[in-house]
Write a protein that holds these residues in place. Sequence first.
Motif, short mmCIF file in Angstrom:
data_model
loop_
_atom_site.label_atom_id
_atom_site.label_comp_id
_atom_site.label_asym_id
_atom_site.label_seq_id
_atom_site.Cartn_x
_atom_site.Cartn_y
_atom_site.Cartn_z
N PHE A 3 28.56 -4.91 -55.56
CA PHE A 3 28.79 -4.68 -57.12
C PHE A 3 29.81 -3.19 -57.64
O PHE A 3 29.65 -4.09 -59.19
CB PHE A 3 27.48 -5.25 -57.67
CG PHE A 3 27.39 -6.46 -57.15
CD1 PHE A 3 27.95 -7.29 -56.88
CD2 PHE A 3 25.91 -6.61 -56.94
CE1 PHE A 3 27.44 -8.98 -56.90
CE2 PHE A 3 25.11 -7.97 -56.73
CZ PHE A 3 26.09 -9.21 -56.53
N GLY A 4 29.86 -2.68 -57.28
CA GLY A 4 30.22 -1.35 -57.61
C GLY A 4 29.19 -0.84 -58.71
O GLY A 4 27.29 -0.65 -57.98
N ASP A 5 28.79 -0.35 -59.62
CA ASP A 5 28.49 0.74 -60.58
C ASP A 5 27.17 0.53 -60.81
O ASP A 5 27.19 -1.06 -61.72
CB ASP A 5 29.23 1.66 -61.69
CG ASP A 5 29.92 1.03 -62.48
OD1 ASP A 5 29.20 -0.10 -63.33
OD2 ASP A 5 30.97 0.43 -62.57
N ASP A 6 26.51 1.22 -61.61
CA ASP A 6 25.03 0.92 -61.77
C ASP A 6 25.19 -0.12 -63.36
O ASP A 6 24.62 -0.98 -63.67
CB ASP A 6 23.98 1.73 -62.39
CG ASP A 6 23.43 2.72 -61.01
OD1 ASP A 6 24.32 2.11 -59.89
OD2 ASP A 6 22.93 4.13 -61.32
N ALA A 19 24.26 -5.07 -66.31
CA ALA A 19 25.10 -6.01 -66.62
C ALA A 19 24.89 -7.76 -65.97
O ALA A 19 24.08 -8.42 -66.90
CB ALA A 19 26.34 -6.82 -67.01
N LEU A 20 24.61 -7.19 -64.51
CA LEU A 20 24.27 -8.80 -64.53
C LEU A 20 23.19 -9.31 -64.10
O LEU A 20 22.16 -10.82 -64.25
CB LEU A 20 25.12 -9.28 -62.19
CG LEU A 20 26.80 -8.63 -62.06
CD1 LEU A 20 26.97 -7.90 -61.02
CD2 LEU A 20 26.94 -9.95 -62.35
N HIS A 21 22.81 -7.78 -64.54
CA HIS A 21 21.08 -8.49 -64.55
C HIS A 21 20.71 -9.07 -65.42
O HIS A 21 19.63 -9.95 -65.76
CB HIS A 21 19.78 -7.20 -63.75
CG HIS A 21 20.34 -6.88 -62.66
ND1 HIS A 21 19.76 -5.38 -61.81
CD2 HIS A 21 19.96 -7.82 -61.47
CE1 HIS A 21 19.60 -5.19 -61.04
NE2 HIS A 21 20.07 -7.04 -60.30
N ASP A 22 20.91 -8.64 -66.74
CA ASP A 22 20.95 -9.19 -67.73
C ASP A 22 21.32 -10.69 -67.94
O ASP A 22 20.34 -11.59 -68.60
CB ASP A 22 21.58 -8.32 -68.77
CG ASP A 22 20.99 -6.44 -69.03
OD1 ASP A 22 19.90 -6.75 -68.78
OD2 ASP A 22 21.74 -5.80 -69.20
#
Length: 215
Positions: A68-71, A76-79
């Motif tokens: 997915f790239g950067d942290d 944001a995906l997790h949120d």
Amino acid sequence: MAEPSASLVIDVVSDVVCPWCFIGKRRLAAALAQRPDVAVTVNWRPFQLDPTIPRGGIDRKEYLRRKFGDDQRIAALHDHIRAAAADTGIAFRFEAIERSPNTLDAHRLIRWAHPLGVQDAVVERLFADYFLNGRDIGAPAVLAEAAASAGLDPAEVAARLATDEDEEAVREEIGTATRLGISGVPFFIFDGRYGVSGAQAPETLVEVIDRTLES
């Protein structure tokens, strides 16, 4: 208790490292609670979001960054997933997950749970182990514990996991799902006739249940 007025078989194509599948499981349960007079059999079918992960798993942070790239994007995906799960009671602890496992062995265990009628309990335990407790559900010891929690013999399960029993059967079943056009999970199949993709709201699933029973 009143006799069921109808019966229904629901096949759920799922992967136990898929957060949307965990959400979908809870939403399906909420939908079924709205139709208590229907006798429902739920079969859990295998799918691997990433079969290329080594059997020993891979570092979770490394895997997510590669995918997915950067942290910031990962957070944001997790949120987004946590917000979507608000109606399910699932408190995802993504930060606790250290390994991204290969789920082939987990699917073998789920397959073995089927004849004993404890698939749902095993699937629930694996979701909880991974998403709530950050456990490595690719590890044989963790899988044996999950098996024991559902009433299976952990020593027998550990011995079977040490072989290649049912590996090809699981892969063939995943291949069947792919040939049917299933490319994302969860995917719900109602009585082999209607397919619903994604972690749909309970109301949507109830509509499909009713349509299936009426047709």
